[in-house]
Motif scaffolding. Structure first.
Motif, PDB file in Angstrom:
ATOM      1  N   ILE A 269     -23.049 -21.320   3.136  1.00 31.91           N
ATOM      2  CA  ILE A 269     -22.977 -22.097   3.975  1.00 31.91           C
ATOM      3  C   ILE A 269     -22.096 -21.576   5.022  1.00 31.91           C
ATOM      4  O   ILE A 269     -21.104 -20.990   4.771  1.00 31.91           O
ATOM      5  N   GLY A 270     -22.193 -22.194   6.331  1.00 31.09           N
ATOM      6  CA  GLY A 270     -21.445 -21.791   7.446  1.00 31.09           C
ATOM      7  C   GLY A 270     -21.277 -22.714   8.454  1.00 31.09           C
ATOM      8  O   GLY A 270     -22.115 -24.020   8.459  1.00 31.09           O
ATOM      9  N   ALA A 271     -20.170 -22.720   9.327  1.00 31.09           N
ATOM     10  CA  ALA A 271     -19.983 -23.433  10.272  1.00 31.09           C
ATOM     11  C   ALA A 271     -19.510 -22.754  11.559  1.00 31.09           C
ATOM     12  O   ALA A 271     -18.544 -21.833  11.418  1.00 31.09           O
ATOM     13  N   THR A 272     -19.997 -23.515  12.685  1.00 32.33           N
ATOM     14  CA  THR A 272     -19.292 -22.640  13.963  1.00 32.33           C
ATOM     15  C   THR A 272     -18.750 -24.015  14.692  1.00 32.33           C
ATOM     16  O   THR A 272     -19.133 -25.007  14.929  1.00 32.33           O
ATOM     17  N   ILE A 273     -17.354 -23.877  14.809  1.00 29.81           N
ATOM     18  CA  ILE A 273     -16.589 -24.966  15.389  1.00 29.81           C
ATOM     19  C   ILE A 273     -16.079 -24.557  16.917  1.00 29.81           C
ATOM     20  O   ILE A 273     -15.171 -23.588  17.011  1.00 29.81           O
ATOM     21  N   PRO A 274     -16.599 -25.048  17.885  1.00 33.85           N
ATOM     22  CA  PRO A 274     -16.050 -24.897  19.186  1.00 33.85           C
ATOM     23  C   PRO A 274     -14.551 -25.195  19.621  1.00 33.85           C
ATOM     24  O   PRO A 274     -14.441 -26.323  19.029  1.00 33.85           O
TER      25      PRO A 274
END
Length: 79
Positions: A1-6
């Motif tokens: 699972i992953g996330a990109t947070i601006p």
């Protein structure tokens, strides 16, 4: 699972977590991995990044629990 947070118009914080279970004839092992990084656009085609990864292997097939820490930095350019 992953996330990109601006976090800015040119930068992102990257988070990932993964887990794998191995079932061998001689035993079972678990691999858990966590990573955090930062990706920054310098221009339209160039960017810089830094990341830290922690991996841990545990279970019946290992004599001792094994841990690895990896730190990476780099610059990428698209031609």
């Amino acid at each position: 699972i992953g996330a990109t947070i601006p976090v800015t118009s040119a930068g992102n914080v990257l988070l990932t977590y993964g887990q794998t279970k191995y079932d061998f004839l001689t035993g079972e092992a678990n691999l858990k991995q966590f990573a955090v990084g930062y990706d920054h656009s310098i221009s339209k085609r160039t960017g810089a990044y830094a990341a830290f990864t922690n991996k841990k292997l545990s279970g019946d097939i290992t004599i001792n629990d094994s841990t690895a820490n990896v730190f990476a930095v780099g610059v990428r350019h698209a031609f």
